[in-house]
Design a protein around this motif. Structure first.
Motif, short mmCIF file in Angstrom:
data_model
loop_
_atom_site.label_atom_id
_atom_site.label_comp_id
_atom_site.label_asym_id
_atom_site.label_seq_id
_atom_site.Cartn_x
_atom_site.Cartn_y
_atom_site.Cartn_z
N THR A 3 -33.92 -16.63 41.57
CA THR A 3 -34.36 -17.80 40.79
C THR A 3 -34.52 -17.41 39.33
OG1 THR A 3 -35.51 -18.69 42.72
CG2 THR A 3 -36.18 -19.54 40.57
N TYR A 4 -34.11 -18.31 38.46
CA TYR A 4 -34.23 -18.11 37.02
C TYR A 4 -34.83 -19.38 36.40
CZ TYR A 4 -30.89 -14.41 37.99
OH TYR A 4 -30.27 -13.31 38.50
N ILE A 5 -35.65 -19.19 35.39
CA ILE A 5 -36.21 -20.31 34.64
C ILE A 5 -35.58 -20.28 33.26
CG2 ILE A 5 -38.31 -21.32 33.70
CD1 ILE A 5 -39.78 -19.85 36.04
N LEU A 6 -34.93 -21.36 32.90
CA LEU A 6 -34.30 -21.45 31.58
C LEU A 6 -35.13 -22.38 30.70
CD1 LEU A 6 -31.91 -20.47 33.39
CD2 LEU A 6 -30.43 -21.67 31.80
N LEU A 7 -35.55 -21.86 29.57
CA LEU A 7 -36.23 -22.66 28.56
C LEU A 7 -35.17 -23.04 27.53
CD1 LEU A 7 -39.38 -20.39 28.11
CD2 LEU A 7 -39.08 -22.35 29.65
N LEU A 8 -34.97 -24.32 27.34
CA LEU A 8 -33.86 -24.81 26.53
C LEU A 8 -34.35 -25.61 25.34
CD1 LEU A 8 -32.03 -26.03 29.69
CD2 LEU A 8 -31.18 -24.19 28.25
N ASN A 9 -33.68 -25.43 24.22
CA ASN A 9 -33.93 -26.22 23.02
C ASN A 9 -32.61 -26.71 22.47
OD1 ASN A 9 -36.86 -26.16 22.43
ND2 ASN A 9 -36.51 -23.97 22.47
N TRP A 10 -32.61 -27.97 22.04
CA TRP A 10 -31.41 -28.51 21.42
C TRP A 10 -31.16 -27.83 20.09
CZ3 TRP A 10 -34.19 -33.08 23.45
CH2 TRP A 10 -33.55 -33.63 24.56
N CYS A 55 -33.10 -22.60 38.05
CA CYS A 55 -31.75 -22.34 38.55
C CYS A 55 -31.77 -21.23 39.59
CB CYS A 55 -30.85 -21.91 37.40
SG CYS A 55 -30.72 -23.10 36.07
N GLU A 56 -30.73 -21.20 40.38
CA GLU A 56 -30.49 -20.09 41.31
C GLU A 56 -29.09 -19.57 41.06
OE1 GLU A 56 -33.23 -21.31 45.15
OE2 GLU A 56 -31.06 -21.60 45.26
N ALA A 57 -28.96 -18.26 41.17
CA ALA A 57 -27.65 -17.62 41.03
C ALA A 57 -27.61 -16.40 41.93
CB ALA A 57 -27.41 -17.22 39.58
N PRO A 58 -26.42 -16.00 42.34
CA PRO A 58 -26.31 -14.84 43.22
C PRO A 58 -26.81 -13.54 42.59
CG PRO A 58 -24.21 -16.02 43.12
CD PRO A 58 -25.13 -16.63 42.12
N ASP A 59 -26.68 -13.42 41.26
CA ASP A 59 -27.12 -12.19 40.60
C ASP A 59 -27.25 -12.42 39.10
OD1 ASP A 59 -24.47 -11.92 39.46
OD2 ASP A 59 -23.82 -10.95 41.31
N ASP A 60 -27.74 -11.39 38.42
CA ASP A 60 -27.97 -11.49 36.97
C ASP A 60 -26.67 -11.72 36.19
OD1 ASP A 60 -30.64 -11.01 37.52
OD2 ASP A 60 -30.61 -8.94 36.80
N ALA A 61 -25.58 -11.14 36.65
CA ALA A 61 -24.31 -11.29 35.93
C ALA A 61 -23.85 -12.74 35.94
CB ALA A 61 -23.25 -10.38 36.54
N VAL A 62 -24.01 -13.42 37.05
CA VAL A 62 -23.63 -14.83 37.13
C VAL A 62 -24.49 -15.66 36.18
CG1 VAL A 62 -23.61 -16.87 38.63
CG2 VAL A 62 -22.66 -14.71 39.45
N MET A 63 -25.80 -15.41 36.18
CA MET A 63 -26.67 -16.17 35.29
C MET A 63 -26.36 -15.88 33.83
SD MET A 63 -28.83 -18.54 34.81
CE MET A 63 -28.94 -18.93 36.53
N ALA A 64 -26.05 -14.62 33.51
CA ALA A 64 -25.69 -14.27 32.14
C ALA A 64 -24.42 -15.01 31.72
CB ALA A 64 -25.51 -12.76 32.01
N ARG A 65 -23.43 -15.05 32.61
CA ARG A 65 -22.17 -15.75 32.31
C ARG A 65 -22.43 -17.24 32.10
NH1 ARG A 65 -17.79 -16.89 36.35
NH2 ARG A 65 -19.13 -15.64 37.66
#
Length: 97
Positions: A3-10, A55-65
């Motif tokens: 699980t990843y938490i993305l903080l987003l700003n326009w 978000c969920e991703a299989p690994d850190d590389a996927v989330m980085a991409r």
């Protein structure tokens, strides 16, 4: 899945094209799904961040991409945090001597 938490700003560009934001969110969901992940929750927020995505991703590389892909579009800036669920939290704390 991690699980990843993305903080987003326009960005200025993203704010100028605010009305297109829901379409961009739909495209981001499809993009992460194509990489094997998912946006589980999404929030418009008030305060330091404009939006928060869980978000969920299989690994850190996927989330980085995925985050790099978001950056390329130029509409948002993101800060990403890797999140540990309560069970992992308890396990980690239990290993401290």
């Amino acid at each position: 899945m991690t699980t990843y938490i993305l903080l987003l700003n326009w960005t200025d560009q993203g704010a100028r094209n605010l009305r297109e934001s829901p379409k961009r969110l739909d495209a981001a969901k499809k993009s992460l799904e194509a990489m094997g992940g998912a946006i589980r929750d999404f929030y418009l927020t008030m305060g330091e961040s404009d939006m928060v995505a869980i978000c969920e991703a299989p690994d850190d590389a996927v989330m980085a991409r995925f985050c790099l892909t978001l950056s390329l579009a130029g509409n948002v800036r993101s800060r990403t945090m890797k999140a540990f669920p309560e069970s992992a939290y308890r396990e980690l704390i239990g290993t401290i001597n």
